[in-house]
Design an enzyme around this catalytic site. Structure first.
Site: not given
Length: 492
Positions: A175, A250, A284, A385
């Site tokens: 996905k 992750e 990331c 973030e």
């Protein structure tokens, strides 16, 4: 406008409801392609196709060596199609062609590596303390794996899941992000061209709350491997826990890039740029917190500002472009809002901080590379973030303070340390609570090296030899070699 289909059971598939999602090119700000808006029914069909593949002798009867050969063939096909796939990714997410083509040309190594590892997974004969017993273990595939991947490096981050999952003998439903699905549906076709049986690799496109949730909740799914933000990761984890699925997550990061006073400033400036302005900060592992020793702080920031000022923004397809657009309009707006938040909290805008519409960038979602100074680690800009080209610069007095600031975060994905003192470097690598640490480097990954995070940056690891075990389960087998069964009412 180009139309692309999902791939389920080896066949192209439109969404059951006939609806589409437009993919917008971040460089032009205009739609260029459509992908199916997948439904729960489409998700269920993909899982059923994968489950059927796990019962099909065409897949499960293959030896591990035969699976490895298929993976190596995929690697060859990726290399042959690298240019085309890279072009699709750039149009989808706006990242530099130079970076995406580099990733695509490196991607085959993952399939060669795990293709070679497929028949190196060995069980063990265990010397048992139970006399008269012969005991051994075997490792078997989990079954149907769902891989949920983000928009920033779709094929690379999917490969981190897909290559070991297939080497272990699983079937996979992918996905991808609704913002970057086009390259994925074309990518999956290479697996069928390589000879993988129908249903072993499937892709469903659409929104997470419509088809993604259905995939995670499906009772025939054994494992979910997710890369994305921590909020999405928590939702996946909670949903998967209801049926005790295996999970690899992750997630995000707020990674420190630490510049000691003895660092080579010229090289460390390049490391700071690589950490946050490469990929427009949309990674990331971004080194979004720059910790600089107070003795060199002002000189370093000025060198960094000059370096960034010369960076060329523009068409991500052009060879000389160094900074491309932000991938989506919502992300563009979010990044700019954080610049305002930071200044409201007392940070100083040292460079950038605005939307950019210079020559060649009039239509896309461009943001100037942004440097914020006088940042305190308690500020939102240092704790949350952002996923964009925004760098928070934080002063420190000594190594102890740098380590304390670096570890004072809910995340623990990556870190960089710049120093010419080997002993100091070792001290940092021991003290930093993070999954990956680079010394005098930043943003380096390898198929052979585990990658993952501490704390809220995730669960499990990707890449490396141990990774294949994330997609296997262990079966212990006892053979009774004695003719008589002892007292049946007592545990042996």
């Amino acid at each position: 406008m180009l139309d692309f289909q999902m791939v389920v059971g080896g066949q192209d598939r439109a969404a059951e409801n006939g609806e589409w999602i437009e993919s917008t090119n971040p460089f032009t700000g205009r739609p260029w392609a459509r992908i199916p808006r997948g439904t729960r029914a489409d998700a269920n069909a993909a899982v059923e196709a994968a489950a059927a593949a796990m019962e099909d002798p065409a897949w499960i009867a293959l030896s591990a060596s035969q699976r490895g050969a298929l993976l190596r063939k995929v690697g060859d096909l990726i290399l042959a199609n690298a240019e085309r796939l890279a072009d699709l990714e750039v149009q989808d997410n706006g990242k530099l062609k130079a970076e995406m083509l580099g990733q695509l040309r490196y991607l085959p190594q993952h399939y060669y590596y795990f293709g070679g590892l497929a028949d190196k997974v060995e069980g063990a004969v265990i010397p048992s303390d139970k006399t008269g017993m012969f005991v051994h273990t075997v490792h078997e595939p989990l079954g149907v794996v769902v891989a949920i991947t983000p928009w920033n490096s779709p094929l690379l981050l999917t490969t981190w899941k897909l290559a070991p999952a297939l080497a272990a003998g699983n079937a996979v439903v992918i996905k991808p992000s609704e913002h970057a699905s086009v390259s994925m549906v074309e990518f999956v076709k290479l697996f069928h061209e390589a000879g993988f049986p129908p249903g072993v690799v499937n892709v469903v496109t659409g929104y997470g709350n419509e088809c993604g949730v259905a995939l995670v909740e499906h009772p025939k799914v054994a494992k979910v491997a997710f890369t994305g933000g921590d909020a999405g990761g928590r939702a996946v984890y909670q949903s998967a826990a209801k049926s005790l699925k295996h999970v690899t997550l992750e997630l995000g990061g707020k990674s420190p890039n630490i510049i000691c006073e003895d660092a080579d400033i010229e090289q460390a400036v390049k490391g700071a740029v690589s950490g946050i302005f490469a990929a427009t900060g949309q990674t990331c592992m971004a080194g979004s917190r720059l910790l600089v020793h107070e003795a060199i702080h002002d000189r370093f920031v000025e060198s960094l500002r000059r370096f960034v000022s010369a960076a060329k923004m523009g068409d991500p397809m052009a060879d000389d472009t160094q900074i491309g657009p932000v991938a989506t309009l919502p992300q563009f707006e979010k990044v700019l809002s954080y610049v305002d938040i930071a200044q409201g909290e007392g940070a100083t805008l040292a460079h950038g901080g605005r939307a950019y519409s210079g020559p060649g960038c009039e239509e896309g979602w461009f943001i100037e590379p942004t440097i914020l100074t006088n940042v305190d680690n308690s500020m939102r800009v240092a704790r949350e973030e952002i996923f964009g080209p925004v760098l928070s610069v934080i002063r420190f007095e000594d190594d102890d303070e740098a380590i304390r600031i670096a570890n004072d975060t809910p995340y623990g994905l990556a870190a960089g340390v710049w120093t010419n003192d080997l002993s100091r470097a070792f001290c940092y690598t021991r003290a930093l609570k993070t999954g990956t640490i680079w010394v005098n480097a930043y943003r380096v990954v390898s198929y052979a090296v585990p990658f993952g995070g501490y704390k809220q940056s995730g669960i499990g690891r990707e890449n490396g030899q141990e990774m294949i075990k994330e997609y296997l389960q262990t079966k212990s087998v006892y053979f009774n070699l004695e003719k008589e069964v002892p007292n049946p009412f007592v545990l042996r």
